[in-house]
Design a protein around this motif. Structure first.
Motif, short mmCIF file in Angstrom:
data_model
loop_
_atom_site.label_atom_id
_atom_site.label_comp_id
_atom_site.label_asym_id
_atom_site.label_seq_id
_atom_site.Cartn_x
_atom_site.Cartn_y
_atom_site.Cartn_z
N ASP A 23 -22.14 -9.28 29.91
CA ASP A 23 -22.64 -7.93 29.65
C ASP A 23 -21.90 -6.85 30.43
N LYS A 24 -20.83 -7.20 31.09
CA LYS A 24 -19.96 -6.26 31.83
C LYS A 24 -20.64 -5.59 33.01
N ARG A 25 -21.79 -6.11 33.46
CA ARG A 25 -22.49 -5.55 34.62
C ARG A 25 -21.87 -6.11 35.89
N TYR A 26 -22.01 -5.33 36.97
CA TYR A 26 -21.51 -5.75 38.27
C TYR A 26 -22.64 -6.43 39.04
N PRO A 33 -31.89 -13.57 55.45
CA PRO A 33 -32.06 -14.27 56.73
C PRO A 33 -32.68 -15.67 56.61
N PHE A 34 -33.34 -15.96 55.50
CA PHE A 34 -33.94 -17.27 55.29
C PHE A 34 -32.96 -18.25 54.65
N GLY A 35 -31.73 -17.81 54.40
CA GLY A 35 -30.72 -18.66 53.82
C GLY A 35 -30.73 -18.73 52.31
N ARG A 36 -31.52 -17.88 51.67
CA ARG A 36 -31.58 -17.86 50.21
C ARG A 36 -30.55 -16.90 49.66
N ARG A 37 -29.95 -17.25 48.54
CA ARG A 37 -28.97 -16.40 47.89
C ARG A 37 -29.68 -15.33 47.07
N LYS A 38 -29.29 -14.08 47.26
CA LYS A 38 -29.89 -12.95 46.55
C LYS A 38 -28.78 -12.19 45.81
N TYR A 39 -29.19 -11.45 44.78
CA TYR A 39 -28.24 -10.71 43.95
C TYR A 39 -28.70 -9.27 43.78
N ILE A 40 -27.72 -8.37 43.69
CA ILE A 40 -27.96 -6.97 43.36
C ILE A 40 -27.12 -6.68 42.12
N TYR A 41 -27.71 -5.99 41.15
CA TYR A 41 -27.02 -5.68 39.90
C TYR A 41 -26.88 -4.18 39.72
N ALA A 42 -25.80 -3.76 39.04
CA ALA A 42 -25.59 -2.36 38.70
C ALA A 42 -24.69 -2.28 37.47
#
Length: 73
Positions: A23-26, A33-42
């Protein structure tokens, strides 16, 4: 010699930044801090980097809002 990763417009991406082909999103990936992978979209690179700056500032200030989301009083 390593080549720089670039988006579809030819702009150099930083570590953790990806442009999705579907979808061409970034997307920016980080570890909380708990070691979980998180994502931010724009939708554009400028907005994503503003969100990254806010996230980094909150981490350096010791605020846990980036872990739990935005808190209201």
């Amino acid at each position: 010699m390593a080549t720089a990763r670039k988006d579809f417009r030819g702009r150099v991406l930083r570590k953790g930044e990806v442009q999705r082909a579907s979808d061409k999103r970034y997307m920016y990936c980080y570890t909380d801090p708990f070691g979980r992978r998180k994502y931010i979209y724009a939708n554009d690179l400028v907005t994503l980097r503003e969100k990254e700056t806010r996230l980094t500032k909150n981490q350096l200030d010791g605020l846990d809002t980036y872990v739990a989301g935005y808190a209201t009083v």
